[in-house]
Design a protein around this motif. Structure first.
Motif: not given
Length: 155
Positions: A46-64
């Motif tokens: 999802h981050d690589r595809a960046n469906p909204r290029p006008e904003i920075e990707p969400l950089h989602m990951h499991p909670v550590y």
């Protein structure tokens, strides 16, 4: 790994497909841990595809953080009674990723809009197909035979 088409999915479509294939009794704690792996892959896509290029990707990951680690309760009759996975992102420390509630209702990133829920939907469908070995009710792009028969079907 199988990839999905550019199709988008709604939470209800995914819930219907899950319900057509599995019950909580079919899902082990190990299966929930595998789901977290599928979620990680889809967060990165999802981050690589960046469906909204006008904003920075969400950089989602499991909670550590330990307090938000996956919570899985086994059922006395087999499978899970409930399970909760959390996700962290660029500007939030934890949010709901996927919840298998004790009442049978599955919550899929309830905080996310229709664009940002897609990695969660794709991960659930890929997990269902590739890990759990289920295909009932799936869109054609997902229902092709798995590349290997190493996963034991739950349905």
């Amino acid at each position: 790994m199988m990839t999905l088409s550019a199709s988008t999915f709604t939470r209800n479509q995914v819930r219907d497909i899950l319900g057509a294939n599995l019950t909580y009794r079919d899902i082990s704690p190990n299966d929930i841990r595998a789901l977290e792996g599928f979620l990680c892959i889809e967060y990165a896509r999802h981050d690589r595809a960046n469906p909204r290029p006008e904003i920075e990707p969400l950089h989602m990951h499991p909670v550590y953080r330990k307090q938000f680690e996956p919570r899985i309760t086994q059922s006395e009759t087999g499978g899970i009674a409930e399970a909760y996975l959390r996700v962290a992102g660029r500007y939030w420390p934890e949010r709901e990723a996927v919840s298998f509630n004790a009442d049978g209702y599955i919550v899929i990133a309830g905080w996310a809009d229709d664009v940002n829920v897609q990695p969660f939907c794709r991960a659930l469908l890929l997990w269902l197909k590739e890990w759990m070995g289920c295909t009932r009710g799936m869109p054609r792009t997902i229902a092709a035979p798995a590349s290997s028969g190493v996963f034991a079907p739950a349905c």
